[in-house]
Design an enzyme around this catalytic site. Structure first.
Site, PDB file in Angstrom:
ATOM      1  N   GLY A   1      75.300  10.420  26.749  1.00  0.00           N
ATOM      2  CA  GLY A   1      76.234   9.771  25.830  1.00  0.00           C
ATOM      3  C   GLY A   1      76.800  10.679  24.745  1.00  0.00           C
TER       4      GLY A   1
ATOM      5  N   ASN B   1      76.094  15.923  30.503  1.00  0.00           N
ATOM      6  CA  ASN B   1      76.267  15.147  31.731  1.00  0.00           C
ATOM      7  C   ASN B   1      77.218  14.000  31.418  1.00  0.00           C
ATOM      8  OD1 ASN B   1      76.021  13.590  34.019  1.00  0.00           O
ATOM      9  ND2 ASN B   1      73.867  13.033  33.685  1.00  0.00           N
TER      10      ASN B   1
ATOM     11  N   GLU C   1      63.418  13.733  31.935  1.00  0.00           N
ATOM     12  CA  GLU C   1      64.189  12.629  31.365  1.00  0.00           C
ATOM     13  C   GLU C   1      63.440  11.322  31.599  1.00  0.00           C
ATOM     14  OE1 GLU C   1      68.625  13.761  31.054  1.00  0.00           O
ATOM     15  OE2 GLU C   1      68.302  12.867  33.012  1.00  0.00           O
TER      16      GLU C   1
ATOM     17  N   SER D   1      68.759  10.077  25.405  1.00  0.00           N
ATOM     18  CA  SER D   1      69.222   9.750  24.060  1.00  0.00           C
ATOM     19  C   SER D   1      69.089  10.899  23.062  1.00  0.00           C
ATOM     20  CB  SER D   1      68.509   8.489  23.545  1.00  0.00           C
ATOM     21  OG  SER D   1      68.794   7.388  24.384  1.00  0.00           O
TER      22      SER D   1
HETATM   23  P1  PGA Z   1      71.713   9.892  27.526  1.00  0.00           P
HETATM   24  O1  PGA Z   1      71.672  10.395  29.054  1.00  0.00           O
HETATM   25  O2  PGA Z   1      71.750  11.116  26.662  1.00  0.00           O
HETATM   26  O3  PGA Z   1      72.934   9.059  27.413  1.00  0.00           O
HETATM   27  O4  PGA Z   1      70.441   9.110  27.306  1.00  0.00           O
HETATM   28  C1  PGA Z   1      70.939  11.509  29.420  1.00  0.00           C
HETATM   29  C2  PGA Z   1      71.050  11.735  30.904  1.00  0.00           C
HETATM   30  O5  PGA Z   1      71.030  10.753  31.654  1.00  0.00           O
HETATM   31  O6  PGA Z   1      71.155  12.881  31.372  1.00  0.00           O
END
Ligand code: PGA
Length: 251
Positions: A236, A10, A168, A214
């Site tokens: 990220g 994403n 999430e 994360s």
């Molecule tokens: P992140 O985002 O891996 O940066 O924590 C995950 C997401 O929001 O799908």
């Protein structure tokens, strides 16, 4: 029950045309032909075409980050399911916590979008998850139950097997905090139990459940090794081809 692992990137509101294409090429080139992991890239909608050029004819699929549940018409600024499939998408992320928190999306909105996605032959990735405060006050299961039931309202058994749910926890998104494999697995098992209530054990056993929040090369293997975790929705770490490829390899 074998569920094919699904790793989705994403990109949120990041990249530009050149960096989007470079990132997509980096993923395509770095992916081994023998991988049986399903890989999806979800760039900003204005860069879907640029990324599609890089992934067409490869193992890598394309996804939108959101859609408008309406058909064509006077809906300034929106993009619908027919447009996403037209540009080559096979997937769409729905009800991401950023959409829920920053743009006021409700479970009822997500449910409408889910039906629009399925009618448009897109595989929906429906996001659910509790905030830090909700976890601390012991409301995780109640919140996740409401989000799953509300977002999947009106879904029939025949179509349920094809959807994807991403758990999430909001406190783990973009914060560097990750749910422990045990915390994540507990909620995933709970979601599968909820799905079994509505769609039966057999269908619930086919629905893929991703973890997101994360996910990094360093923690991917342990998370993805859990019984009810069938993939990852990566923010990220999906912005660096090398990191994203390492997560895919861990799967
Ligand atoms: P992140 O985002 O891996 O940066 O924590 C995950 C997401 O929001 O799908």
């Amino acid at each position: 029950m074998t569920r094919r692992t699904l790793i989705a990137g994403n990109w949120k509101m990041n990249t530009r045309r050149d960096s989007a294409a470079a990132l997509a090429k980096g993923v395509v080139d770095g992916l081994s032909d023998s991988t049986d992991v399903e890989v999806v890239l979800c760039p900003p909608s204005v860069y879907l075409a640029a990324v599609e050029e890089c992934v067409v004819g490869t193992h890598v699929a394309l996804g939108g980050q959101n859609l408008c549940a309406e058909g064509d018409g006077a809906f300034t600024g929106e993009v619908n399911a027919a447009m996403l499939t037209d540009i080559g998408c096979g997937y769409v992320i729905l009800g991401h916590s950023e959409r829920r928190q920053l743009f006021g999306e409700t479970d009822a909105d997500v449910s409408k979008k889910l039906h629009a996605a399925l009618a448009g032959n897109l595989i929906p990735i429906v996001c659910v998850g509790e905030t830090q405060q909700q976890r601390e006050t012991g409301e995780t299961e109640q919140v996740v139950r409401e989000q799953v039931k509300g977002s999947l309202a009106g879904l029939d058994e025949a179509r349920a097997a094809g959807i994807v749910i991403a758990y999430e926890p909001v406190w783990a998104i973009g914060t560097g905090l990750t749910a422990t494999p045990e915390q994540a697995e507990a909620v995933h098992a709970f979601i599968r139990k909820l799905l079994a209530e509505d769609f039966g054990e057999d269908v619930a056993g086919q629905i893929r459940l991703q973890y997101g929040g994360s996910v990094k090369p360093a923690n991917a293997k342990e998370l993805l090794g859990q019984e009810n975790i069938d993939g990852a929705l990566v923010g990220g770490a999906s912005l660096k081809a090398e990191d994203f490829l390492q997560i895919i390899a861990a799967a």
